[in-house]
Scaffold this motif. Structure first.
Motif, short mmCIF file in Angstrom:
data_model
loop_
_atom_site.label_atom_id
_atom_site.label_comp_id
_atom_site.label_asym_id
_atom_site.label_seq_id
_atom_site.Cartn_x
_atom_site.Cartn_y
_atom_site.Cartn_z
N VAL A 183 0.80 -1.03 -0.06
CA VAL A 183 -0.06 0.23 -0.04
C VAL A 183 0.86 1.34 -0.17
N GLU A 184 0.76 1.87 -1.03
CA GLU A 184 1.88 2.74 -1.37
C GLU A 184 0.93 4.29 -1.62
N ARG A 185 1.48 5.47 -1.00
CA ARG A 185 0.88 6.71 -1.54
C ARG A 185 1.09 7.11 -2.85
N GLU A 186 0.46 7.86 -3.59
CA GLU A 186 0.86 8.32 -4.92
C GLU A 186 2.21 9.24 -4.65
N ASP A 187 3.09 8.94 -5.60
CA ASP A 187 4.26 9.76 -5.85
C ASP A 187 4.01 11.04 -6.22
N ALA A 188 3.84 11.99 -5.42
CA ALA A 188 3.35 13.30 -5.73
C ALA A 188 4.33 14.47 -5.07
N SER A 189 4.75 15.54 -6.21
CA SER A 189 5.64 16.63 -5.36
C SER A 189 4.86 17.19 -4.40
N ARG A 190 5.43 17.60 -3.33
CA ARG A 190 4.92 18.74 -2.72
C ARG A 190 5.91 19.61 -1.92
#
Length: 95
Positions: free
Chosen positions: A61-68
């Motif tokens: 279960v991985e979070r979406e790889d999004a920049s922040r």
């Protein structure tokens, strides 16, 4: 497979463990028992059995790889155990 006391002393030397005489005998019995279990496992016919890492399906279960935005300096330093102005304070490593 029964280990001798010399085998146990040699293993202890390789592992840099100092064993007393009574510990050598106890370790000899325990290590010999472990090796016997491995001999039993080695005797099992596994021909035709597909290799498996686990017996049931798991998915990561991985979070979406999004920049922040990165955390601000004040937010990061708020959790520092020691700080010196806008820097982390750490113990000296070298003299």
């Amino acid at each position: 497979m029964a280990l001798s006391t010399e085998d146990v002393r040699h293993i202890a030397t390789l592992a840099r463990i100092d064993l007393a005489d009574d510990e050598v005998e106890r370790m000899r019995e325990q290590l010999s028992g472990i090796l016997e279990h491995f001999e039993t496992l080695a005797a099992i016919d596994t021909e035709g059995v597909a290799p498996t890492a686990q017996t049931f399906d798991l998915t990561n279960v991985e979070r979406e790889d999004a920049s922040r935005e990165p955390a601000g300096r004040d937010d990061v330093l708020r959790n520092a155990p020691r700080k010196d102005g806008p820097y982390f304070r750490v113990r000296a490593v070298l003299d």
